[in-house]
Design a protein around this motif. Structure first.
Motif, short mmCIF file in Angstrom:
data_model
loop_
_atom_site.label_atom_id
_atom_site.label_comp_id
_atom_site.label_asym_id
_atom_site.label_seq_id
_atom_site.Cartn_x
_atom_site.Cartn_y
_atom_site.Cartn_z
N SER A 190 0.84 -1.20 0.00
CA SER A 190 0.00 0.00 0.00
C SER A 190 0.88 1.26 0.00
N TRP B 187 2.61 1.63 -3.40
CA TRP B 187 1.68 2.15 -4.40
C TRP B 187 1.47 3.65 -4.21
N ARG B 188 1.29 4.06 -2.98
CA ARG B 188 0.99 5.47 -2.68
C ARG B 188 2.20 6.37 -2.91
N PRO C 176 -0.93 -0.90 -8.32
CA PRO C 176 -2.17 -0.69 -7.57
C PRO C 176 -2.69 -2.02 -7.03
N GLY D 171 -9.78 -3.12 -6.42
CA GLY D 171 -8.98 -1.91 -6.47
C GLY D 171 -9.36 -0.94 -5.37
N SER D 172 -8.68 0.19 -5.35
CA SER D 172 -8.88 1.15 -4.28
C SER D 172 -9.65 2.38 -4.73
N ALA D 173 -9.96 2.48 -6.01
CA ALA D 173 -10.65 3.67 -6.50
C ALA D 173 -12.16 3.55 -6.43
#
Length: 164
Positions: free
Chosen positions: A119, A122-123, A129, A134-136
């Protein structure tokens, strides 16, 4: 009031179906919903109740949990607080993860330090991602649906209330 959706009296005339070959099935009207099956003796009837091998089935699959992968703290956003909370959970035990599927950032089937590291990569480090959903956007755990033997498919999600 029990909020009864469907009820019926069965065998009150003391005649019973032959259940030796096919059993006995009580079909409910289409659209009947509920969580509890209530079986009781009615006043004025016999004084005993005998049940054997009672099974209750649903013809529909349970609803799938939708979530954002990486949203460890169920805030609706995947941000710096998520890997921090995950590390708190893993090493200090002072944070409860309610949706372990969301905490499994790399979809490995384990909630471990690699999720917090991935995480953060990715950030801040150009790492890949999170896998679907996913995180979106909110979604289902596709690896669990496509392959029930995939190790990332069955961590569980007791609570994730940030998706419509």
């Amino acid at each position: 009031d029990r909020g009864v959706n469907h009820e019926g009296d069965f065998f009150t005339d003391l005649t019973y179906p032959d259940t030796t070959t096919d059993g006995f099935e009580i079909k409910l009207p289409a659209g009947t919903k509920g969580k509890i099956v209530w079986i009781e003796l009615l006043p004025g009837g016999s004084s005993y109740l005998s049940l054997a091998e009672v099974e209750v089935y649903s013809r529909t699959a349970p609803p799938t949990q939708v979530f954002k992968r990486g949203d460890v703290d169920n805030s609706g956003a995947v941000d710096i607080s998520d890997p921090i909370n995950e590390l708190h959970s893993l090493f200090l035990g002072d944070f409860q993860i309610a949706c372990r599927d969301a905490a499994d950032f790399d979809d490995s089937g384990e909630v471990d330090i690699s999720d917090a590291i991935n995480s953060l990569l990715w950030r801040f480090g150009g790492g890949p991602p999170a896998p679907p959903p996913g995180s979106a956007a909110c979604g289902e755990d596709l690896t669990a649906d496509q392959d029930p033997n995939h190790p990332g498919g069955n961590l569980g999600c007791e609570l994730y209330d940030q998706c419509p």
